[in-house]
Design an enzyme around this catalytic site. Sequence first.
Site, PDB file in Angstrom:
ATOM      1  N   CYS A  12      13.266  48.110 -25.471  1.00 26.33           N
ATOM      2  CA  CYS A  12      13.104  46.698 -25.818  1.00 26.33           C
ATOM      3  C   CYS A  12      12.293  46.663 -27.114  1.00 26.33           C
ATOM      4  O   CYS A  12      11.859  47.701 -27.606  1.00 26.33           O
ATOM      5  CB  CYS A  12      12.464  45.895 -24.691  1.00 26.33           C
ATOM      6  SG  CYS A  12      10.782  46.303 -24.256  1.00 26.33           S
ATOM      7  N   CYS A  86      16.938  43.203 -27.022  1.00 17.80           N
ATOM      8  CA  CYS A  86      16.772  43.716 -28.381  1.00 17.80           C
ATOM      9  C   CYS A  86      17.523  42.908 -29.419  1.00 17.80           C
ATOM     10  O   CYS A  86      17.085  42.799 -30.556  1.00 17.80           O
ATOM     11  CB  CYS A  86      17.268  45.160 -28.481  1.00 17.80           C
ATOM     12  SG  CYS A  86      16.226  46.340 -27.657  1.00 17.80           S
ATOM     13  N   CYS A  90      17.601  46.630 -31.997  1.00 17.72           N
ATOM     14  CA  CYS A  90      17.746  47.979 -31.455  1.00 17.72           C
ATOM     15  C   CYS A  90      19.021  48.603 -32.007  1.00 17.72           C
ATOM     16  O   CYS A  90      20.099  48.034 -31.867  1.00 17.72           O
ATOM     17  CB  CYS A  90      17.801  47.949 -29.932  1.00 17.72           C
ATOM     18  SG  CYS A  90      16.235  47.473 -29.184  1.00 17.72           S
TER      19      CYS A  90
END
Length: 139
Positions: A12, A86, A90
């Site tokens: 996360c 995310c 991410c």
Amino acid sequence: MSGSKPVVLFVCVHNAGRSQMAAGWLRHLAGDAVEVRSAGSAPASEINPVAVAAMAEAGVDITGNIPNLLEYDDAYAADVIVTMGCGDACPVFPGKRYEDWKLDDPAGQGIEAVRPIRDEIRRRVGDLVADLVPGRAAG
């Protein structure tokens, strides 16, 4: 799988709440049958104390965990990458099994709001254990 046991990476943004709770649950439910890692694209300086308290209520100690920066080597080594909130923060690593868990963010929440997040993460981690370690009871 990459080795003798599956490697799971929880990601996360801040690696301070959801991913830390998920890593704690996986260690608790799977023991040493799974290698557990967690990281964040912009890690916080410490774990969310309410997430720590919520996990302690459930008998899982994550007080010794620290937020980690998402590194290429961690993602490369993972068999399963679980992202949590995310969005585009991410990175995606081709060829990896991804699961995106849509969960409320415990940041800034009180314990009453964090408990259901904790419990939903536990449920999902239990399903993951059942999938990755056949025959292992998910506690």
